[in-house]
Design a protein around this motif. Structure first.
Motif, PDB file in Angstrom:
ATOM      1  N   LEU A 105       0.822  -1.208   0.000  1.00 51.13           N
ATOM      2  CA  LEU A 105       0.000   0.000   0.000  1.00 51.13           C
ATOM      3  C   LEU A 105       0.855   1.256   0.000  1.00 51.13           C
ATOM      4  N   SER A 106       0.274   2.338  -0.501  1.00 52.25           N
ATOM      5  CA  SER A 106       0.962   3.628  -0.442  1.00 52.25           C
ATOM      6  C   SER A 106       1.044   4.080   1.020  1.00 52.25           C
ATOM      7  N   ILE A 107       1.820   5.093   1.278  1.00 47.18           N
ATOM      8  CA  ILE A 107       1.953   5.618   2.641  1.00 47.18           C
ATOM      9  C   ILE A 107       0.589   6.084   3.150  1.00 47.18           C
ATOM     10  N   ASN A 108      -0.131   6.823   2.324  1.00 48.70           N
ATOM     11  CA  ASN A 108      -1.455   7.299   2.706  1.00 48.70           C
ATOM     12  C   ASN A 108      -2.429   6.123   2.881  1.00 48.70           C
ATOM     13  N   GLY A 109      -2.353   5.144   1.980  1.00 45.75           N
ATOM     14  CA  GLY A 109      -3.214   3.966   2.070  1.00 45.75           C
ATOM     15  C   GLY A 109      -2.947   3.154   3.328  1.00 45.75           C
ATOM     16  N   ARG A 110      -1.666   3.028   3.696  1.00 45.82           N
ATOM     17  CA  ARG A 110      -1.315   2.300   4.921  1.00 45.82           C
ATOM     18  C   ARG A 110      -1.986   2.944   6.131  1.00 45.82           C
ATOM     19  N   LYS A 111      -1.906   4.275   6.183  1.00 48.37           N
ATOM     20  CA  LYS A 111      -2.492   4.989   7.313  1.00 48.37           C
ATOM     21  C   LYS A 111      -4.007   4.786   7.357  1.00 48.37           C
ATOM     22  N   LYS A 112      -4.673   4.904   6.219  1.00 52.55           N
ATOM     23  CA  LYS A 112      -6.120   4.759   6.170  1.00 52.55           C
ATOM     24  C   LYS A 112      -6.551   3.331   6.495  1.00 52.55           C
ATOM     25  N   TRP A 113      -5.857   2.340   5.942  1.00 51.45           N
ATOM     26  CA  TRP A 113      -6.231   0.949   6.203  1.00 51.45           C
ATOM     27  C   TRP A 113      -5.931   0.555   7.643  1.00 51.45           C
ATOM     28  N   LYS A 114      -4.901   1.136   8.241  1.00 49.43           N
ATOM     29  CA  LYS A 114      -4.648   0.880   9.664  1.00 49.43           C
ATOM     30  C   LYS A 114      -5.811   1.391  10.508  1.00 49.43           C
ATOM     31  N   ASN A 115      -6.364   2.547  10.129  1.00 51.54           N
ATOM     32  CA  ASN A 115      -7.524   3.085  10.847  1.00 51.54           C
ATOM     33  C   ASN A 115      -8.753   2.188  10.684  1.00 51.54           C
ATOM     34  N   VAL A 116      -8.948   1.660   9.483  1.00 49.42           N
ATOM     35  CA  VAL A 116     -10.057   0.737   9.250  1.00 49.42           C
ATOM     36  C   VAL A 116      -9.860  -0.509  10.120  1.00 49.42           C
ATOM     37  N   LEU A 117      -8.628  -1.011  10.160  1.00 46.58           N
ATOM     38  CA  LEU A 117      -8.321  -2.191  10.959  1.00 46.58           C
ATOM     39  C   LEU A 117      -8.589  -1.939  12.440  1.00 46.58           C
ATOM     40  N   LEU A 118      -8.194  -0.780  12.935  1.00 45.69           N
ATOM     41  CA  LEU A 118      -8.481  -0.417  14.338  1.00 45.69           C
ATOM     42  C   LEU A 118      -9.989  -0.414  14.597  1.00 45.69           C
ATOM     43  N   ASP A 119     -10.738   0.123  13.648  1.00 46.70           N
ATOM     44  CA  ASP A 119     -12.196   0.169  13.786  1.00 46.70           C
ATOM     45  C   ASP A 119     -12.782  -1.242  13.791  1.00 46.70           C
ATOM     46  N   LEU A 120     -12.266  -2.110  12.949  1.00 47.58           N
ATOM     47  CA  LEU A 120     -12.759  -3.485  12.879  1.00 47.58           C
ATOM     48  C   LEU A 120     -12.443  -4.271  14.141  1.00 47.58           C
ATOM     49  N   GLU A 121     -11.331  -3.973  14.750  1.00 51.29           N
ATOM     50  CA  GLU A 121     -10.898  -4.730  15.922  1.00 51.29           C
ATOM     51  C   GLU A 121     -11.426  -4.136  17.227  1.00 51.29           C
ATOM     52  N   ALA A 122     -12.110  -3.018  17.146  1.00 46.97           N
ATOM     53  CA  ALA A 122     -12.649  -2.364  18.349  1.00 46.97           C
ATOM     54  C   ALA A 122     -13.817  -3.137  18.916  1.00 46.97           C
TER      55      ALA A 122
END
Length: 129
Positions: free
Chosen positions: A112-129
């Motif tokens: 993933l791009s740098i920006n994509g990594r950041k966004k997908w990490k946020n999605v992952l945090l939301d999924l794991e919450a």
């Protein structure tokens, strides 16, 4: 919010295919008593943890803020049966666990791009919450 969620409606259809003709209320009561759903018709933690009910993650407005190539990269890691299309594509669902696995794999593979990594990490945090 209706207690006759898609889960209840799907179960009613599946039972009908097996020869059991139950009303929505009867299906709802059956699932509630069996601890598959709560009073709101949502899957219980027990049903999810034991694999009886899958969980989908919805993007009601789509993923327009996600860079398209990064989004497609993650989606390539998903098995096709994890995506559930709806007649309204912006309400289509993706199974939660395969999505988490796809995001983690894309992050691990540095795909993933740098920006994509950041966004997908946020999605992952939301999924794991």
């Amino acid at each position: 919010m209706t207690k006759y969620t898609p889960l209840v409606k799907d179960m009613q259809k599946n039972l009908k295919k097996q020869g059991y003709h139950l009303s929505l209320e009867q299906t709802y009561q059956y699932l509630l008593k069996a601890n598959f759903i709560d009073a709101d018709g949502q899957p219980t933690e027990w049903a999810i943890e034991n694999g009886y009910v899958g969980v989908e993650y919805y993007y009601p407005q789509g993923m327009l803020t996600q860079d398209e190539s990064d989004m497609l990269t993650v989606l390539r890691y998903l098995p096709q049966n994890a995506i559930h299309y709806n007649d309204r594509p912006n309400l289509s669902g993706i199974d939660k666990e395969p999505l988490k696995k796809a995001i983690k794999q894309a992050l691990h593979d540095d795909a993933l791009s740098i920006n994509g990594r950041k966004k997908w990490k946020n999605v992952l945090l939301d999924l794991e919450a």
